[in-house]
Design an enzyme around this catalytic site. Structure first.
Site, PDB file in Angstrom:
ATOM      1  N   ARG A  42     -34.594 -26.551 -27.742  1.00 16.97           N
ATOM      2  CA  ARG A  42     -34.159 -27.358 -26.510  1.00 16.97           C
ATOM      3  C   ARG A  42     -32.609 -27.423 -26.803  1.00 16.97           C
ATOM      4  O   ARG A  42     -32.031 -27.709 -28.013  1.00 16.97           O
ATOM      5  CB  ARG A  42     -34.667 -28.709 -26.951  1.00 16.97           C
ATOM      6  N   HIS A  87     -26.101 -34.150 -20.885  1.00 14.65           N
ATOM      7  CA  HIS A  87     -26.355 -34.945 -22.264  1.00 14.65           C
ATOM      8  C   HIS A  87     -24.985 -35.284 -22.506  1.00 14.65           C
ATOM      9  O   HIS A  87     -24.303 -35.308 -23.490  1.00 14.65           O
ATOM     10  CB  HIS A  87     -26.640 -33.966 -23.256  1.00 14.65           C
ATOM     11  N   GLU A 133     -31.536 -39.290 -21.905  1.00 13.34           N
ATOM     12  CA  GLU A 133     -31.560 -40.663 -22.285  1.00 13.34           C
ATOM     13  C   GLU A 133     -30.528 -41.373 -21.266  1.00 13.34           C
ATOM     14  O   GLU A 133     -29.522 -41.989 -21.777  1.00 13.34           O
ATOM     15  CB  GLU A 133     -31.178 -40.886 -23.773  1.00 13.34           C
ATOM     16  N   ASN A 275     -37.975 -39.206 -26.105  1.00 14.72           N
ATOM     17  CA  ASN A 275     -37.051 -39.228 -27.386  1.00 14.72           C
ATOM     18  C   ASN A 275     -37.697 -40.587 -28.007  1.00 14.72           C
ATOM     19  O   ASN A 275     -37.766 -41.520 -27.439  1.00 14.72           O
ATOM     20  CB  ASN A 275     -35.977 -39.189 -27.139  1.00 14.72           C
ATOM     21  N   TYR A 277     -37.556 -42.835 -31.801  1.00 14.89           N
ATOM     22  CA  TYR A 277     -37.098 -42.885 -33.127  1.00 14.89           C
ATOM     23  C   TYR A 277     -37.209 -44.045 -33.739  1.00 14.89           C
ATOM     24  O   TYR A 277     -37.814 -44.237 -35.133  1.00 14.89           O
ATOM     25  CB  TYR A 277     -35.526 -42.937 -33.110  1.00 14.89           C
ATOM     26  N   GLU A 346     -37.420 -35.216 -28.609  1.00 17.78           N
ATOM     27  CA  GLU A 346     -36.591 -35.577 -29.873  1.00 17.78           C
ATOM     28  C   GLU A 346     -37.473 -36.372 -30.646  1.00 17.78           C
ATOM     29  O   GLU A 346     -37.988 -37.341 -30.116  1.00 17.78           O
ATOM     30  CB  GLU A 346     -35.206 -36.551 -29.529  1.00 17.78           C
TER      31      GLU A 346
END
Length: 469
Positions: A42, A87, A133, A275, A277, A346
């Site tokens: 990616r 991005h 995002e 994504n 985290y 991610e």
């Protein structure tokens, strides 16, 4: 490419001028990817690199040549290119001329940029992400100065910016669907930051309701109009309108989609890029009587967020290691928004690097982080039936982590930013991840697997001792 940050952001003088220098070292990077055994890579196209002033009139042939060479090199090594169109790097000329994402003109300009990319690269690229995002970009980036016009207009500007992200995504999806899909046969989606939430007090109905508001103000903000009905979540419309009225505004700060826009937006994603985290504990801000949070969506949503003391913190202020939240958010996104397909775009671990001369390549915690999250991903797929078809580590190598500069290291490979050649060196986690790919799972008995197991056993014992003391 111009990279601007607000003065005092903690960027410490680091710039995005060279960073990893993949522009010149892409063949070496693809070789590293091939040695890891990855199935896909990616990466993001840079709008300013292709169109320096934001329009086709400024087309940069060197940028086109670079991306064509990178894509061809990946395919030559049997690695699938997974490409993000945006991005967070907006051409500076558009920021100056149209106030960036606040101007409605940006929607058609982005669509023309996307159309060019589909036409130029789409014969080989079959996986497209429009925005990475958008929540982070609209809410957080405006705070650190990357969206100065948005910041200057406060919460109204943030909602207006996000509104244009969503409309621009929808336009680009229809452009691909009508003009390119039949011939190229690819897929197009959007990548959302998906943070899980749990009630601070599991027995509190107010805290449970705060969880849903948190999720709606983060993921639902974008997923609801794109995957469900073309409009914002009801709870978001209700709470933003209420807060706006309390401040004496004549109408809600949250913009409205027209009837035509709702029809245009509904169903404009072939997949969700996810994504993950971390996770948060949530409670009702008004019920707690706590001070106002920094983020507008938490204030407007009447949500206070925190963390649990047992959730490990690797060093960056907004990340705690909560692997089981990964499984929960995967289930939530598929079931709540009827997402047909998920690509994990991610998942990664931050380490703070304070500029030590000798960097420790034995990053056992990163290996443990990925082992735990891959384990939860497998549970979501095998036991829960979540349709996930890829897992992507963030990231291949250390890079510029926005306003943290080079102080946060997330790569499987260390990059020496003091070396003009930007030497790449594999960390211990690169070997672990290579073994996971090769074995399609955790190789039983391997030294790194045993190390990961021992780390988690040690962590569990520490928590047990802490609870009993």
């Amino acid at each position: 490419m111009d990279v601007h940050f607000q003065k005092g952001s903690g960027f410490s003088g680091h710039t995005g001028d060279v960073t990893c220098d993949s522009y010149n070292k892409y063949r070496e990077d693809v070789r590293i990817l091939s040695e890891l055994g990855v199935s896909h890579y990616r990466f993001s196209l840079s709008w300013p690199r292709l169109f320096p002033d934001g329009t086709r009139d400024s087309l940069n042939p060197d940028g086109v040549r670079y991306y064509n060479s990178l894509i061809d090199e990946l395919l030559a090594h049997n690695i699938v290119p997974f490409v993000t169109l945006y991005h967070w790097d907006l051409p500076l000329a558009l920021e100056k001329k149209y106030k960036g994402w606040l101007g409605d003109e940006i929607i058609e300009l982005f669509n023309d940029y996307a159309r060019f990319c589909f036409s130029e690269f789409g014969d080989r690229v079959k996986h497209w992400v429009t925005f990475n995002e958008p929540w982070s970009h609209a809410v957080v980036c405006s705070m650190v100065g990357m969206l100065p016009h948005v910041r200057d207009r406060g919460r109204e500007g943030t909602y207006a910016c996000a509104h244009n992200f969503i409309r621009a995504h929808g336009r680009a999806w229809h452009t691909y669907d009508k003009e390119f899909r039949a011939k190229q046969g690819g897929k197009l989606g959007i990548t959302l930051s998906c943070t899980w939430a749990e009630p601070k007090n599991p027995d509190s109905q107010a805290d449970a309701a705060a969880v849903e508001r948190f999720l709606q103000f983060h993921m639902g903000w974008f997923a609801h109009p794109i995957f469900l009905n073309g409009d914002y979540p009801d709870v978001m419309k209700e709470y933003v309108a209420k807060r706006s009225a309390e401040e004496g505004l004549a109408k809600s700060r949250l913009p409205e989609f027209t009837t035509e826009e709702k029809a245009m937006l509904k169903g404009t994603a072939d997949f969700l890029g996810l994504n993950y985290y971390t996770a948060r504990l949530t409670s009702a801000l008004s019920a707690e009587g706590l001070s106002k949070p920094d983020l507008l969506d938490e204030e407007d949503g009447d949500v206070h967020v925190g963390t649990h003391p047992d959730w490990p913190a690797p060093g960056i202020f907004f990340i705690n290691v909560v692997p089981w939240g990964f499984r929960k958010v995967l289930n939530y996104m598929q079931n709540r928004y009827q997402v047909p397909l998920i690509y994990v775009t991610e998942n990664g671990y931050h380490e703070e690097h304070k500029g030590e001369v000798q960097y420790d390549m034995k990053d056992a915690r990163r290996s443990c982080y990925h082992a735990a999250h891959i384990n939860e991903l497998r549970k979501a797929i095998v036991h829960d039936g979540v349709n996930v078809q890829s897992y992507t580590v963030w990231c291949l190598m250390d890079n510029l982590e926005w306003d943290s500069g080079f102080s946060q290291r997330m790569g499987l490979y260390h990059v020496d930013f003091t070396d003009p050649d930007r030497k790449r060196t594999p960390k211990e986690s690169a070997g672990f991840y290579r073994d996971v790919i090769k074995n399609n799972g955790f190789p039983e008995g391997a030294p790194i697997t045993n190390q990961v197991l021992e780390w988690w056993k040690k962590r569990a014992q520490q928590q047990k001792n802490s609870s009993s003391s």
